[in-house]
Motif scaffolding. Structure first.
Motif, PDB file in Angstrom:
ATOM      1  N   ALA A   1      21.735  58.060 -18.058  1.00 54.24           N
ATOM      2  CA  ALA A   1      22.209  56.684 -18.173  1.00 54.24           C
ATOM      3  C   ALA A   1      23.003  56.325 -16.926  1.00 54.24           C
ATOM      4  CB  ALA A   1      23.082  56.549 -19.416  1.00 54.24           C
ATOM      5  N   ALA A   2      22.907  55.066 -16.521  1.00 52.17           N
ATOM      6  CA  ALA A   2      23.632  54.627 -15.332  1.00 52.17           C
ATOM      7  C   ALA A   2      25.133  54.707 -15.577  1.00 52.17           C
ATOM      8  CB  ALA A   2      23.236  53.194 -14.987  1.00 52.17           C
ATOM      9  N   PRO A   3      25.897  55.171 -14.586  1.00 49.25           N
ATOM     10  CA  PRO A   3      27.356  55.175 -14.733  1.00 49.25           C
ATOM     11  C   PRO A   3      27.868  53.738 -14.733  1.00 49.25           C
ATOM     12  CG  PRO A   3      26.745  55.692 -12.485  1.00 49.25           C
ATOM     13  CD  PRO A   3      25.462  55.639 -13.266  1.00 49.25           C
ATOM     14  N   HIS A   4      29.070  53.537 -15.248  1.00 48.64           N
ATOM     15  CA  HIS A   4      29.660  52.200 -15.207  1.00 48.64           C
ATOM     16  C   HIS A   4      30.397  52.065 -13.882  1.00 48.64           C
ATOM     17  CE1 HIS A   4      31.204  48.498 -17.216  1.00 48.64           C
ATOM     18  NE2 HIS A   4      32.052  48.605 -16.213  1.00 48.64           N
ATOM     19  N   ILE A   5      29.876  51.218 -13.017  1.00 48.99           N
ATOM     20  CA  ILE A   5      30.434  51.045 -11.679  1.00 48.99           C
ATOM     21  C   ILE A   5      31.141  49.696 -11.582  1.00 48.99           C
ATOM     22  CG2 ILE A   5      29.883  50.822  -9.220  1.00 48.99           C
ATOM     23  CD1 ILE A   5      29.593  53.666 -10.325  1.00 48.99           C
ATOM     24  N   ASP A   6      32.359  49.715 -11.053  1.00 49.18           N
ATOM     25  CA  ASP A   6      33.128  48.488 -10.857  1.00 49.18           C
ATOM     26  C   ASP A   6      33.219  48.077  -9.390  1.00 49.18           C
ATOM     27  OD1 ASP A   6      33.816  48.185 -13.601  1.00 49.18           O
ATOM     28  OD2 ASP A   6      35.395  49.683 -13.365  1.00 49.18           O
ATOM     29  N   VAL A   7      33.204  49.064  -8.496  1.00 50.22           N
ATOM     30  CA  VAL A   7      33.376  48.803  -7.063  1.00 50.22           C
ATOM     31  C   VAL A   7      32.344  49.613  -6.285  1.00 50.22           C
ATOM     32  CG1 VAL A   7      34.930  49.000  -5.071  1.00 50.22           C
ATOM     33  CG2 VAL A   7      35.861  48.406  -7.320  1.00 50.22           C
ATOM     34  N   ILE A   8      31.743  48.986  -5.279  1.00 52.10           N
ATOM     35  CA  ILE A   8      30.855  49.712  -4.373  1.00 52.10           C
ATOM     36  C   ILE A   8      31.433  49.641  -2.966  1.00 52.10           C
ATOM     37  CG2 ILE A   8      28.559  49.884  -3.355  1.00 52.10           C
ATOM     38  CD1 ILE A   8      27.373  48.894  -5.922  1.00 52.10           C
ATOM     39  N   PHE A   9      31.653  50.817  -2.385  1.00 52.23           N
ATOM     40  CA  PHE A   9      32.134  50.950  -1.015  1.00 52.23           C
ATOM     41  C   PHE A   9      30.939  51.171  -0.086  1.00 52.23           C
ATOM     42  CE2 PHE A   9      35.712  52.403  -3.602  1.00 52.23           C
ATOM     43  CZ  PHE A   9      36.807  51.790  -2.994  1.00 52.23           C
ATOM     44  N   PHE A  10      30.954  50.493   1.047  1.00 52.45           N
ATOM     45  CA  PHE A  10      29.903  50.630   2.052  1.00 52.45           C
ATOM     46  C   PHE A  10      30.508  51.124   3.365  1.00 52.45           C
ATOM     47  CE2 PHE A  10      28.381  47.402  -0.853  1.00 52.45           C
ATOM     48  CZ  PHE A  10      26.998  47.543  -0.899  1.00 52.45           C
ATOM     49  N   ASP A  11      29.903  52.157   3.939  1.00 47.16           N
ATOM     50  CA  ASP A  11      30.221  52.520   5.316  1.00 47.16           C
ATOM     51  C   ASP A  11      29.716  51.404   6.224  1.00 47.16           C
ATOM     52  OD1 ASP A  11      30.810  54.066   7.642  1.00 47.16           O
ATOM     53  OD2 ASP A  11      28.752  54.824   7.660  1.00 47.16           O
ATOM     54  N   PHE A  12      30.304  51.279   7.410  1.00 45.55           N
ATOM     55  CA  PHE A  12      29.821  50.256   8.343  1.00 45.55           C
ATOM     56  C   PHE A  12      28.726  50.813   9.249  1.00 45.55           C
ATOM     57  CE2 PHE A  12      29.872  47.828  12.309  1.00 45.55           C
ATOM     58  CZ  PHE A  12      29.547  46.579  11.796  1.00 45.55           C
ATOM     59  N   SER A  13      29.094  51.673  10.194  1.00 44.30           N
ATOM     60  CA  SER A  13      28.118  52.179  11.162  1.00 44.30           C
ATOM     61  C   SER A  13      27.111  53.099  10.479  1.00 44.30           C
ATOM     62  CB  SER A  13      28.828  52.946  12.282  1.00 44.30           C
ATOM     63  OG  SER A  13      29.794  52.132  12.901  1.00 44.30           O
ATOM     64  N   GLY A  14      25.845  52.735  10.556  1.00 47.52           N
ATOM     65  CA  GLY A  14      24.797  53.531   9.936  1.00 47.52           C
ATOM     66  C   GLY A  14      24.363  53.015   8.586  1.00 47.52           C
ATOM     67  N   VAL A  15      25.145  52.101   7.999  1.00 48.76           N
ATOM     68  CA  VAL A  15      24.779  51.499   6.713  1.00 48.76           C
ATOM     69  C   VAL A  15      24.700  49.979   6.869  1.00 48.76           C
ATOM     70  CG1 VAL A  15      25.409  51.176   4.284  1.00 48.76           C
ATOM     71  CG2 VAL A  15      25.752  53.403   5.383  1.00 48.76           C
ATOM     72  N   LEU A  16      25.824  49.353   7.152  1.00 46.49           N
ATOM     73  CA  LEU A  16      25.838  47.898   7.326  1.00 46.49           C
ATOM     74  C   LEU A  16      25.384  47.479   8.721  1.00 46.49           C
ATOM     75  CD1 LEU A  16      29.239  47.085   5.579  1.00 46.49           C
ATOM     76  CD2 LEU A  16      26.938  46.882   4.607  1.00 46.49           C
ATOM     77  N   ALA A  17      25.385  48.417   9.640  1.00 42.55           N
ATOM     78  CA  ALA A  17      24.961  48.138  11.017  1.00 42.55           C
ATOM     79  C   ALA A  17      24.319  49.389  11.596  1.00 42.55           C
ATOM     80  CB  ALA A  17      26.160  47.728  11.876  1.00 42.55           C
ATOM     81  N   GLU A  18      23.597  49.203  12.678  1.00 41.34           N
ATOM     82  CA  GLU A  18      23.058  50.357  13.390  1.00 41.34           C
ATOM     83  C   GLU A  18      24.216  51.227  13.874  1.00 41.34           C
ATOM     84  OE1 GLU A  18      19.780  51.044  13.641  1.00 41.34           O
ATOM     85  OE2 GLU A  18      19.409  49.246  12.432  1.00 41.34           O
ATOM     86  N   GLU A  19      23.951  52.510  14.035  1.00 42.89           N
ATOM     87  CA  GLU A  19      24.992  53.467  14.428  1.00 42.89           C
ATOM     88  C   GLU A  19      25.246  53.370  15.929  1.00 42.89           C
ATOM     89  OE1 GLU A  19      27.708  55.087  14.706  1.00 42.89           O
ATOM     90  OE2 GLU A  19      27.358  56.009  12.768  1.00 42.89           O
ATOM     91  N   GLY A  20      25.976  52.328  16.325  1.00 44.28           N
ATOM     92  CA  GLY A  20      26.202  52.061  17.738  1.00 44.28           C
ATOM     93  C   GLY A  20      27.056  53.094  18.435  1.00 44.28           C
ATOM     94  N   PHE A  21      28.019  53.662  17.727  1.00 45.42           N
ATOM     95  CA  PHE A  21      28.938  54.616  18.345  1.00 45.42           C
ATOM     96  C   PHE A  21      28.194  55.868  18.805  1.00 45.42           C
ATOM     97  CE2 PHE A  21      32.115  58.066  18.097  1.00 45.42           C
ATOM     98  CZ  PHE A  21      33.102  57.553  18.925  1.00 45.42           C
ATOM     99  N   ILE A  22      27.494  56.499  17.892  1.00 46.62           N
ATOM    100  CA  ILE A  22      26.790  57.739  18.219  1.00 46.62           C
ATOM    101  C   ILE A  22      25.672  57.488  19.220  1.00 46.62           C
ATOM    102  CG2 ILE A  22      25.242  59.485  17.250  1.00 46.62           C
ATOM    103  CD1 ILE A  22      27.041  59.519  14.772  1.00 46.62           C
TER     104      ILE A  22
END
Length: 218
Positions: A8-29
């Motif tokens: 069964a799906a867990p009950h989730i209230d908040v979702i955290f997102f990384d920036f580099s590599g998730v929300l944007a291309e991994e510009g630093f590396i």
């Protein structure tokens, strides 16, 4: 580390997102690798050394400035060039992924809260000023401003406490295996981001009430 589809799906209230590599291309590396290649250095060694110095100098935690970090990088790797020229190689590679911002919007539309949890620097604020990233999230946890980073489990504890969510009711997407492991050890529903298909499947398992836009990610 992926969610068992039979549970069964867990009950989730908040979702955290990384920036580099998730929300944007991994510009630093990728930027550091590109600098290394262009200057005849071992690109992987240059990238790893510069990354570790971002932590050891305190730059990622806001305890040193960009100039101090670049000076340490030049001394340790043999890189040459002005701060401005070197930073441009990195900043130009931080391409924001609009489809992931739309995904964050869909999470909020379903009644969940969203946050960025990123090991970053003052550069994240410059990217936000140019692209309006922050408005898609309820809170931004930038290591440079929080004084903590994801190599320290305390950053995850800090973020969940500020958001007022129990770890088991928080989800986290990151492209770094080490960060995923530390979050998972605290009970956070952490998922390794490897691309759109895996993200869609993991999001559906974690929060089936979230409806991604029609045709997503296109």
């Amino acid at each position: 580390m992926t969610h068992s589809r039979g549970n069964a799906a867990p009950h989730i209230d908040v979702i955290f997102f990384d920036f580099s590599g998730v929300l944007a291309e991994e510009g630093f590396i990728e930027g550091l690798r590109a600098i290394g290649r262009a200057q005849g250095l071992d690109p992987e060694a240059a990238m790893h050394t510069a990354t570790d110095l971002c932590y050891s100098t305190g730059y990622v935690n806001g305890r040193a400035d960009e100039a101090a970090w670049w000076n340490a990088v030049r001394a340790a790797t043999g890189m040459t060039g002005t701060d401005a020229a070197l930073r441009a190689e990195i900043m130009n590679r931080f391409t924001v992924r609009p489809e992931m911002l739309r995904a964050a919007d869909a999470v909020r539309a379903a009644g969940l809260r969203t946050a960025i949890l990123s090991d970053h620097t003052n550069w994240l604020e410059e990217i936000d000023a140019a692209h309006g990233v922050y408005r898609h999230f309820d809170r931004v946890f930038n290591s440079f401003r929080e004084g903590l980073n994801k190599r320290d489990p305390g950053f995850f504890t800090h973020a969940t406490a500020i958001m007022g969510v129990a770890p088991a009711r928080a989800a986290f997407f990151d492209d770094n295996v080490g960060h995923i492991g530390r979050a998972t050890a605290l009970g956070i529903q952490a998922r390794l981001f490897t691309g759109h298909d895996a993200f869609r499947a993991d999001l559906a398992a974690l929060a089936p009430q979230v409806a991604l836009p029609a045709g997503w990610p296109g």
